[in-house]
Scaffold this active site. Structure first.
Site: not given
Ligand SMILES: Nc1ncnc2c1ncn2[C@@H]1O[C@H](COP(=O)(O)OS(=O)(=O)O)[C@@H](OP(=O)(O)O)[C@H]1O
Length: 345
Positions: A99-101, A103, A182, A311-312
């Site tokens: 969930k750090g980002g 992807r 994060r 949405t959290h």
């Molecule tokens: N550009 C862009 N588009 C969409 N989302 C983005 C982007 N950059 C960062 N994020 C944030 O990535 C969070 C998901 O993290 P991960 O990809 O590491 O999640 S996972 O661990 O693979 O499930 C996800 O967290 P949440 O908002 O809590 O869902 C996003 O906030």
């Protein structure tokens, strides 16, 4: 008049010189035209030497075209041989944090012409069954790439899984490791939100975040709760540091990757010794999604899937404060070890 006044030898030299210059100019013009007439990525053309600085536009075209086909398994053995394509073990891995980002980071790095990504999370090092399949199984999961390109995969579970550092070290002790973090409380809530959604999809009930994150008996932060444990970044990093020196890690600011991704990506390019190729053109803010999305070229754009950016739920502010206080000393240690500090409470 002028011509008539010159002696015969000078006249001949003048004519010969003009012819020579004319021929050279013609050849230069012709070669230029031919070059432009070549298809951008002719299938039978050999690629330039494996230097990042020489990544030509046609590599990018090739990457978006044929490599896309290769990933779908549509390339012939002949094409693979002709282009010296390889399935390379990753030279860099995004090891976390969940969930750090992770992807977004992988997809954004994949905008770089010298980067190819493993599309799926492979879970080779954290899953005993996969690991037992051996390194060649892992290699076969990698996309085809040119020898000069680097392959990156992401599996966020690597960061917190005990056995992983040693296993990665055995594969490549000089591998580059990317960790995207994060603010720990927000990350924990994001982690919870993902699990909650999974439960709701199966029509199951689930505890509230507050109940999981705080021990109802002691009123202390519940360190047995996985979403809390994962956010204690320094604890996990310390295990990794038994195998890898700190300069093999690069810490990415996941909050900044959301708000303003380019500077973070430029830092990663530098860490990976890649020339700076990702530009603002490649990233555009999509107001509907509320996130930056990717622009590969004039026709090909993409945003991350809807599972990113959920949405959290609202969390009791006293629990948020409790968690922030709890994480604070661990964060300080993390900043001290990594040399990268963030504006976390
Ligand atoms: N550009 C862009 N588009 C969409 N989302 C983005 C982007 N950059 C960062 N994020 C944030 O990535 C969070 C998901 O993290 P991960 O990809 O590491 O999640 S996972 O661990 O693979 O499930 C996800 O967290 P949440 O908002 O809590 O869902 C996003 O906030």
């Amino acid at each position: 008049m002028l011509f008539k006044q010159q002696p015969l030898l000078t006249q001949k030299l003048f004519v010969l010189g003009s012819l020579a210059i004319g021929s050279v100019l013609y050849l230069v013009a012709r070669v230029g035209t031919l070059d432009r007439l070549q298809p951008i990525c002719p299938i039978e053309r050999r690629l330039p030497p494996p230097e990042h600085e020489q990544i030509p536009l046609r590599t990018l075209q090739f990457k978006r075209g044929l490599l896309h086909e290769l990933r779908k398994g549509n390339a012939t053995k002949e094409q693979i041989r002709l282009h010296n394509l390889l399935q390379q073990l990753p030279q860099a891995i995004i090891i976390g944090v969940r969930k750090g980002g992770t992807r977004a980071l992988l997809e954004m790095l994949n905008l770089h012409p010298a980067v190819v990504k493993a599309s799926q999370e492979i879970h080779f090092f954290d899953n005993d069954q996969n690991y037992a399949r051996g390194i060649e199984w892992y290699r076969e999961k990698m996309p085809f790439s040119f020898p000069h390109q680097i392959t990156i995969e992401k599996s966020p579970a690597y960061f917190i899984t005990e056995e992983v550092p040693e296993r990665i070290f055995k594969m490549n002790s000089s591998i580059k490791l990317l960790v995207i973090v994060r603010e720990p409380t927000i990350r924990a809530v994001s982690d919870y939100t993902q699990v909650l959604e999974g439960k709701e999809r199966k029509n199951k009930t689930y505890h509230k975040f507050e109940k999981l994150a705080v021990d109802s008996g002691t009123c202390e932060v519940n360190t047995k709760y996985k979403a809390v444990r994962t956010s204690i970044y320094t604890k996990h990093l310390e295990r990794w540091l038994k195998y890898f020196p700190v300069d093999q890690f690069h810490i990415v600011d996941g909050d900044r990757l959301i708000a303003d991704p380019l500077p973070e990506l430029q830092l990663v390019e530098r860490f990976l010794n890649l020339p700076s190729r990702i530009s603002q053109y490649n990233l555009y803010f999509n107001a509907t999604r509320g996130f930056y999305c990717l622009r590969f070229n004039i026709v090909f754009n993409k945003c991350l899937a809807g599972s990113k950016g959920r949405t959290h739920p609202e969390v009791d502010p006293s629990v948020v404060t409790k968690l922030q206080k709890f994480f604070h000393p661990f964060n300080q240690k993390f900043f001290q070890i990594t040399g990268r500090a963030f504006n976390w409470p």
